[in-house]
Scaffold this motif. Structure first.
Motif, PDB file in Angstrom:
ATOM      1  N   LEU A 199       0.820  -1.205   0.000  1.00 45.18           N
ATOM      2  CA  LEU A 199       0.000   0.000   0.000  1.00 45.18           C
ATOM      3  C   LEU A 199       0.856   1.259   0.000  1.00 45.18           C
ATOM      4  N   ASP A 200       2.014   1.197   0.642  1.00 40.67           N
ATOM      5  CA  ASP A 200       2.884   2.372   0.639  1.00 40.67           C
ATOM      6  C   ASP A 200       3.384   2.698  -0.766  1.00 40.67           C
ATOM      7  N   GLU A 201       3.607   1.674  -1.563  1.00 39.62           N
ATOM      8  CA  GLU A 201       4.032   1.882  -2.950  1.00 39.62           C
ATOM      9  C   GLU A 201       2.915   2.543  -3.758  1.00 39.62           C
ATOM     10  N   LEU A 202       1.685   2.078  -3.566  1.00 38.09           N
ATOM     11  CA  LEU A 202       0.542   2.694  -4.243  1.00 38.09           C
ATOM     12  C   LEU A 202       0.395   4.151  -3.838  1.00 38.09           C
ATOM     13  N   GLU A 203       0.530   4.409  -2.545  1.00 32.14           N
ATOM     14  CA  GLU A 203       0.376   5.779  -2.051  1.00 32.14           C
ATOM     15  C   GLU A 203       1.414   6.703  -2.675  1.00 32.14           C
ATOM     16  N   THR A 204       2.646   6.253  -2.755  1.00 36.76           N
ATOM     17  CA  THR A 204       3.702   7.074  -3.329  1.00 36.76           C
ATOM     18  C   THR A 204       3.412   7.399  -4.790  1.00 36.76           C
ATOM     19  N   GLN A 205       2.959   6.406  -5.541  1.00 42.39           N
ATOM     20  CA  GLN A 205       2.663   6.645  -6.950  1.00 42.39           C
ATOM     21  C   GLN A 205       1.535   7.660  -7.121  1.00 42.39           C
ATOM     22  N   ILE A 206       0.498   7.548  -6.310  1.00 42.87           N
ATOM     23  CA  ILE A 206      -0.630   8.480  -6.423  1.00 42.87           C
ATOM     24  C   ILE A 206      -0.192   9.890  -6.056  1.00 42.87           C
ATOM     25  N   VAL A 207       0.517  10.013  -4.944  1.00 43.86           N
ATOM     26  CA  VAL A 207       0.964  11.334  -4.500  1.00 43.86           C
ATOM     27  C   VAL A 207       1.885  11.967  -5.529  1.00 43.86           C
ATOM     28  N   ASP A 208       2.776  11.174  -6.138  1.00 44.47           N
ATOM     29  CA  ASP A 208       3.690  11.712  -7.143  1.00 44.47           C
ATOM     30  C   ASP A 208       2.923  12.280  -8.337  1.00 44.47           C
ATOM     31  N   GLN A 209       1.891  11.578  -8.773  1.00 42.92           N
ATOM     32  CA  GLN A 209       1.130  12.047  -9.929  1.00 42.92           C
ATOM     33  C   GLN A 209       0.328  13.306  -9.588  1.00 42.92           C
ATOM     34  N   ILE A 210      -0.213  13.366  -8.387  1.00 39.56           N
ATOM     35  CA  ILE A 210      -0.940  14.573  -7.979  1.00 39.56           C
ATOM     36  C   ILE A 210       0.005  15.758  -7.903  1.00 39.56           C
ATOM     37  N   GLN A 211       1.193  15.547  -7.335  1.00 40.47           N
ATOM     38  CA  GLN A 211       2.152  16.633  -7.249  1.00 40.47           C
ATOM     39  C   GLN A 211       2.576  17.112  -8.631  1.00 40.47           C
ATOM     40  N   GLN A 212       2.719  16.177  -9.562  1.00 40.97           N
ATOM     41  CA  GLN A 212       3.072  16.556 -10.919  1.00 40.97           C
ATOM     42  C   GLN A 212       1.965  17.395 -11.560  1.00 40.97           C
ATOM     43  N   MET A 213       0.706  17.033 -11.323  1.00 40.45           N
ATOM     44  CA  MET A 213      -0.403  17.839 -11.839  1.00 40.45           C
ATOM     45  C   MET A 213      -0.403  19.226 -11.232  1.00 40.45           C
ATOM     46  N   ALA A 214      -0.108  19.315  -9.950  1.00 47.18           N
ATOM     47  CA  ALA A 214      -0.070  20.619  -9.286  1.00 47.18           C
ATOM     48  C   ALA A 214       1.067  21.481  -9.817  1.00 47.18           C
ATOM     49  N   ASP A 215       2.218  20.858 -10.091  1.00 46.79           N
ATOM     50  CA  ASP A 215       3.393  21.606 -10.532  1.00 46.79           C
ATOM     51  C   ASP A 215       3.337  21.968 -12.013  1.00 46.79           C
ATOM     52  N   GLU A 216       2.879  21.022 -12.838  1.00 47.01           N
ATOM     53  CA  GLU A 216       2.991  21.186 -14.286  1.00 47.01           C
ATOM     54  C   GLU A 216       1.656  21.390 -14.982  1.00 47.01           C
ATOM     55  N   GLY A 217       0.566  21.173 -14.265  1.00 47.45           N
ATOM     56  CA  GLY A 217      -0.737  21.331 -14.885  1.00 47.45           C
ATOM     57  C   GLY A 217      -1.132  20.129 -15.727  1.00 47.45           C
ATOM     58  N   VAL A 218      -2.198  20.276 -16.509  1.00 46.77           N
ATOM     59  CA  VAL A 218      -2.695  19.207 -17.380  1.00 46.77           C
ATOM     60  C   VAL A 218      -2.740  19.745 -18.798  1.00 46.77           C
ATOM     61  N   SER A 219      -2.705  18.846 -19.755  1.00 45.97           N
ATOM     62  CA  SER A 219      -2.722  19.262 -21.157  1.00 45.97           C
ATOM     63  C   SER A 219      -4.148  19.443 -21.646  1.00 45.97           C
ATOM     64  N   ALA A 220      -4.281  20.205 -22.720  1.00 45.99           N
ATOM     65  CA  ALA A 220      -5.594  20.379 -23.335  1.00 45.99           C
ATOM     66  C   ALA A 220      -6.136  19.046 -23.835  1.00 45.99           C
ATOM     67  N   GLU A 221      -5.241  18.167 -24.294  1.00 45.77           N
ATOM     68  CA  GLU A 221      -5.679  16.863 -24.796  1.00 45.77           C
ATOM     69  C   GLU A 221      -6.272  16.015 -23.671  1.00 45.77           C
ATOM     70  N   GLU A 222      -5.643  16.049 -22.497  1.00 47.81           N
ATOM     71  CA  GLU A 222      -6.185  15.300 -21.357  1.00 47.81           C
ATOM     72  C   GLU A 222      -7.563  15.814 -20.972  1.00 47.81           C
ATOM     73  N   LEU A 223      -7.713  17.116 -20.945  1.00 48.05           N
ATOM     74  CA  LEU A 223      -9.007  17.686 -20.581  1.00 48.05           C
ATOM     75  C   LEU A 223     -10.048  17.377 -21.645  1.00 48.05           C
TER      76      LEU A 223
END
Length: 450
Positions: free
Chosen positions: A325-349
């Motif tokens: 579960l700690d591995e899952l948590e790290t992966q989720i948190v990393d992706q959220i932080q990346q969205m916060a730092d870099e935003g999302v693309s128009a294609e994703e939206l």
């Protein structure tokens, strides 16, 4: 404004002298009529020590009234080809039937009779208490992951918060409830001024309003009950955490955030953020966690649409063999932080928008679902015609809005953490399974065909 984004459903609302709000959506293309009653009462309106009352009435409302025998509401409408059901959630209880046009009078007469003269007797109370207990055993106590929602509410809301307990309530509260208390709950919340009646489908506008007046107009004009809305809760601090051990097939992880209520301008942006993050096979987390690393059998994200102060967003996943579960948590948190730092693309939206538009229009194409959404907009947003604007507002969300919503509402440091561990040691080898692309988060409502 692109015309295609603003829907054109004919929607009209009038209020009867007794306070009943009537919403009509004529649709000559429909072969049936949806009759839908939203009562603005849910588990959030219960007082301490008396939980479960809102859901209890989901059952009691089928136990008979002055001119209708117990169970006859259901059987009479089914006999003419109707479909009947009811649901309870935090902010409302609704009762609905879809019937042939010739049975609309019968459906309205039945609904009005139980609102005016429900048989809240000791016998019915005792019987339905036992029914609710059995439902709890079947849906919560004796199924894998059955207590997840209870744990998540306790983790994310204060004990005395309106959303701090499940809709089904505590059985000790129902056992302690007196007949007078249950009758008082009905008298307080089940009145014309606290209800929205929606008629949608094969019915003309004036006919619908005339029938509503005919069957509900004689109900007393009582003031709407006073509601004590909760304030918005602050974001979590200190990473509140709960770990439990249960007899379940796989360990599960739930990360939670306090997000804005449904009337807040950021609510839709949070929805889109969760869709991009964990909304199906094209989402970021599915790509990383399911396809690339194989750490989970599925991942999902959703937001409970709540009306009082705060909603609740969840991202959930279960481990695969050899991962923790700690591995899952790290992966989720990393992706959220990346969205916060870099935003999302128009294609994703655009992909998230396309999925949402397809699902939303598909839901509205069904007359019973459309009537339910009209009741929701009238009850929780104050205006049924907002249904026509909802898709446009969702598609107006920009990538910048999504990034801001992640930073404000889904910040990694503002999360809660639930580790749901298994007590059974994992085998050395994993039995092959069909891949599950998403994990559904726990539901907040009770749905029963009484």
């Amino acid at each position: 404004m692109p015309q295609a984004l603003t829907l054109q459903y004919t929607i009209e609302e009038r209020t009867l002298p007794n306070g009943l709000r009537v919403v009509v959506n004529p649709d000559p293309s429909s072969p049936a009529v949806a009759v839908n009653l939203w009562y603005h009462v849910g588990s959030a309106d219960e007082v301490a020590g008396r939980s479960g009352f809102a859901h209890l009435f989901e059952h009691l409302m089928f136990q008979g009234s002055a001119r209708v025998a117990s169970g006859e509401h259901l059987s009479a409408l089914q006999a003419v080809g109707g479909h009947v059901n009811a649901t309870t959630s935090f902010d409302r209880t609704n009762y609905f039937e879809t019937v042939p046009p010739g049975a609309v009078d019968l459906a309205l007469w039945l609904e009005a009779d139980r609102l005016a003269s429900l048989d809240v007797s000791q016998q019915n109370l005792d019987n339905q208490r036992e029914v609710v207990k059995e439902e709890k055993r079947q849906r919560y106590d004796n199924v894998p992951y059955g207590d997840q929602l209870h744990l998540l509410l306790a983790l994310n809301f204060p004990t005395d918060h309106p959303y701090g307990h499940t809709t089904i309530g505590a059985m000790e509260d129902l056992d302690a409830a007196s007949l007078d208390e249950v009758r008082d709950f009905f008298a307080t919340w089940y009145r014309a001024s606290n209800a929205v009646l929606t008629l949608a489908g094969a019915i003309e506008r004036e006919t619908a309003f005339t029938l509503a007046e005919k069957y509900f107009g004689e109900l007393p004009a009582l003031p709407a009950p006073e509601r004590h809305a909760a304030d918005r809760l602050p974001p979590h601090e200190g990473l509140p955490r709960l770990e439990v051990v249960r007899d379940v097939p796989r360990p599960a992880l739930h990360l939670g955030w306090r997000t804005p209520s449904i009337d807040h301008h950021d609510h839709l942006a949070v929805e889109q953020a969760l869709a991009i993050l964990a909304g199906g096979p094209s989402s970021r987390l599915h790509k990383v966690m399911v396809r690339e690393t194989g750490t989970t059998e599925g991942v999902g994200g959703s937001q409970f649409d709540l009306a009082q102060g705060s909603s609740l967003a969840l991202v959930s996943a279960r481990t695969r063999q050899g991962h923790g579960l700690d591995e899952l948590e790290t992966q989720i948190v990393d992706q959220i932080q990346q969205m916060a730092d870099e935003g999302v693309s128009a294609e994703e939206l655009d992909r998230a928008n396309a999925s949402y538009e397809r699902e939303w229009l598909g839901e509205l194409a069904q007359i019973d679902s459309r009537a339910d959404q009209l009741g929701a907009f009238a009850t929780l947003h104050g205006d049924a015609t907002q249904l026509n604007e909802h898709l446009r507002l969702m598609l107006d969300v920009t990538p910048e809005d999504v990034q801001a919503a992640v930073r404000t509402w889904l910040a990694p440091e503002a999360r809660s953490i639930l580790y749901y561990n298994t007590q059974t040691p994992e085998p050395d080898t994993e039995t092959p399974t069909i891949e599950t692309p998403t994990i559904e988060t726990p539901t907040i409502e009770s749905k029963e065909q009484a």
